[in-house]
Design an enzyme around this catalytic site. Structure first.
Site, PDB file in Angstrom:
ATOM      1  N   ASP A  17     -23.814 -13.737  -3.405  1.00 21.11           N
ATOM      2  CA  ASP A  17     -24.202 -12.721  -2.573  1.00 21.11           C
ATOM      3  C   ASP A  17     -23.602 -11.404  -3.787  1.00 21.11           C
ATOM      4  O   ASP A  17     -24.360 -11.022  -2.957  1.00 21.11           O
ATOM      5  CB  ASP A  17     -23.410 -12.196  -0.957  1.00 21.11           C
ATOM      6  CG  ASP A  17     -23.931 -14.026   0.020  1.00 21.11           C
ATOM      7  OD1 ASP A  17     -24.515 -14.163  -0.945  1.00 21.11           O
ATOM      8  OD2 ASP A  17     -23.518 -13.756   1.105  1.00 21.11           O
ATOM      9  N   ARG A  99      -8.612  -8.943   6.370  1.00 21.74           N
ATOM     10  CA  ARG A  99      -9.015  -7.909   5.841  1.00 21.74           C
ATOM     11  C   ARG A  99      -8.033  -6.388   5.882  1.00 21.74           C
ATOM     12  O   ARG A  99      -8.756  -5.939   4.157  1.00 21.74           O
ATOM     13  CB  ARG A  99     -10.407  -8.194   7.046  1.00 21.74           C
ATOM     14  CG  ARG A  99     -11.248  -8.785   7.094  1.00 21.74           C
ATOM     15  CD  ARG A  99     -11.519  -9.799   5.688  1.00 21.74           C
ATOM     16  NE  ARG A  99     -12.576 -10.998   5.658  1.00 21.74           N
ATOM     17  CZ  ARG A  99     -13.360 -12.080   5.347  1.00 21.74           C
ATOM     18  NH1 ARG A  99     -12.462 -11.911   3.981  1.00 21.74           N
ATOM     19  NH2 ARG A  99     -13.955 -12.289   5.428  1.00 21.74           N
ATOM     20  N   ASP A 128     -16.510  -8.322  10.391  1.00 24.68           N
ATOM     21  CA  ASP A 128     -15.872  -8.071   8.838  1.00 24.68           C
ATOM     22  C   ASP A 128     -16.293  -6.660   8.641  1.00 24.68           C
ATOM     23  O   ASP A 128     -14.908  -5.942   7.765  1.00 24.68           O
ATOM     24  CB  ASP A 128     -16.170  -8.559   7.505  1.00 24.68           C
ATOM     25  CG  ASP A 128     -15.324 -10.085   8.442  1.00 24.68           C
ATOM     26  OD1 ASP A 128     -13.821  -9.822   8.670  1.00 24.68           O
ATOM     27  OD2 ASP A 128     -15.725 -11.348   7.451  1.00 24.68           O
ATOM     28  N   SER A 182     -21.594 -21.055   6.455  1.00 23.29           N
ATOM     29  CA  SER A 182     -21.448 -20.062   6.221  1.00 23.29           C
ATOM     30  C   SER A 182     -19.575 -20.421   6.026  1.00 23.29           C
ATOM     31  O   SER A 182     -19.026 -20.777   7.458  1.00 23.29           O
ATOM     32  CB  SER A 182     -21.636 -18.553   6.079  1.00 23.29           C
ATOM     33  OG  SER A 182     -21.159 -18.565   7.822  1.00 23.29           O
TER      34      SER A 182
END
Length: 405
Positions: A17, A99, A128, A182
């Site tokens: 990605d 994050r 996110d 994922s």
């Protein structure tokens, strides 16, 4: 807008990605890309990310790979653990808490290299994107943000692979098929979502778990450990002093061995939808239980109960991405003040997916065996005082009862 962007800092893992995003930024925006890869203890070799970035034309001085493990645990995980934060009563916030640190470092690098923008690989459906961007804007209100998943038309893995092949981006064999789920990992946890996990009625397949052995296959004998705390933070395991990251890593080993820390959760995302995820937080699960155990001895009832009221609010702020908000910092100040006397040792027993507190002691303990004993307390507590205490608390109930009888 694309011609206004000259240089962008991309949160880069080296996977499919973000490699596609890197090339897409170069082609779509015609800008220079600076890559940033954070080592948060995800357990992956990060040098291949450097090699892949170089292969795609990134200057060596514009490739940043930073070991943030100690900062992550010391300045993010431990402060959150002091608050006993659990989102919706269960989730230890492993992805959420990582994050803001990534966002902070991206903004720092953007300033260092004179970048106009930052970019991330989060999709337009998840939390996110919110967490990254609230962090960016809090730290640099004028930064430009590029979120490719909200802009491009590469809406499937097939299209991503086609784009990669068209631009000579290496694609590993295991990425060519449709991914069964994922994952995201760091020193605190591993999360798994999507595909085989999307039906909340279906049991999580055993192959999804990567951080913990199946509790049924864990050792048949329990293991007892101790954790020492100072000012609300863990400082040693079994008497051995450890840094924050080393302490969490050690607890992860113990939790993995005994199958501790699995959570199957249907949660409410900030963007509005429900999602089902499987979280493995072996060390964090042990640590959170131990921290509450030492608080049981050292926190006054009023402080402890107020903390329990504040904890869900704190957790929601972290989950929703408001780490750098004034309200989170206000709550942190209150939490940290409460931890000044939270010190001592907790003993725990680990066994087949479970973690039990078996003892706790503290030089700052508020527990008085002399007062609470069922034996003769020699006047430490006058039981006759309870009569007046009960009558005063019952006064309004008696008045109500007389009125409504």
């Amino acid at each position: 807008m694309t011609d206004q962007i000259k240089r962008v800092v991309l949160a880069y893992s080296g996977g499919l990605d973000t490699s596609v995003i890197l090339k897409w930024l170069q082609t779509e925006y015609g800008c220079e890309v600076v890559t940033f890869t954070a080592d948060l203890g995800q357990g992956e070799e990060l040098e291949p990310a450097r090699a892949k970035a170089e292969l795609m034309g990134i200057k060596r001085e514009h490739i940043f790979i930073d070991d943030l493990r100690e900062e992550f645990v010391k300045d993010y995980v431990f402060p959150m653990m002091r608050a006993n934060a659990l989102y919706e009563g269960l989730y230890l916030l492993g992805t959420s808490i990582a994050r803001p640190l990534i966002a902070k470092r991206q903004i720092e690098i953007a300033k260092m290299v004179g970048a106009d923008a930052v970019s991330h690989g989060a999709t337009g459906k998840g939390n996110d994107q919110v967490r990254f961007e609230l962090g960016y804007y809090a730290l640099n209100p004028d930064i430009k943000v590029i979120a490719p998943w909200r802009e491009w038309d590469l809406t499937s893995r097939t299209k991503l692979i086609e784009f990669a092949e068209a631009h000579q981006i290496p694609v590993s064999k295991d990425k060519r098929g449709e991914a069964p789920f994922s994952t995201d990992a760091n020193l605190l946890h591993t999360s798994s979502e999507g595909k085989v996990l999307e039906d909340p009625w279906d049991e999580v397949p055993d192959y999804v778990f990567s951080r913990t052995v199946n509790p049924e296959d864990a050792p048949d004998s329990p293991e007892t450990i101790t954790i020492d705390f100072e000012r609300g933070d863990g400082v040693a395991i079994n008497g051995e002093a450890l840094s924050p990251a080393a302490l969490l890593a050690k607890l992860n080993e113990l939790g993995r061995k005994h199958g501790i820390g699995r959570l199957d959760l249907v949660e409410n995302r900030f963007v509005g939808m429900k999602s089902r995820g499987m979280y493995e937080t072996p060390g964090g699960t042990i640590y959170a239980l131990a921290h509450r155990a030492i608080e049981q001895l050292t926190l006054d009832r009023g402080a402890a109960h107020l903390k329990d009221e504040l904890a869900p609010r704190y957790a929601e702020l972290v989950y929703n991405g408001f780490w750098f908000s004034p309200e989170r910092e206000m709550l942190q100040a209150a939490v940290d003040h409460s931890q000044e006397k939270v010190a001592g040792t907790v003993r725990l027993k680990l066994y087949k997916g479970a973690c039990h507190v078996t003892g706790r002691k503290s030089p700052n303990s508020l527990y008085s065996e002399k007062v609470v004993t069922f034996e003769d307390d020699q006047g430490a507590y006058d039981q006759r005082d309870a009569a007046g205490f009960i009558k005063l608390n019952a006064l309004r109930l008696r008045l109500l009862g007389r009125r409504d009888r």
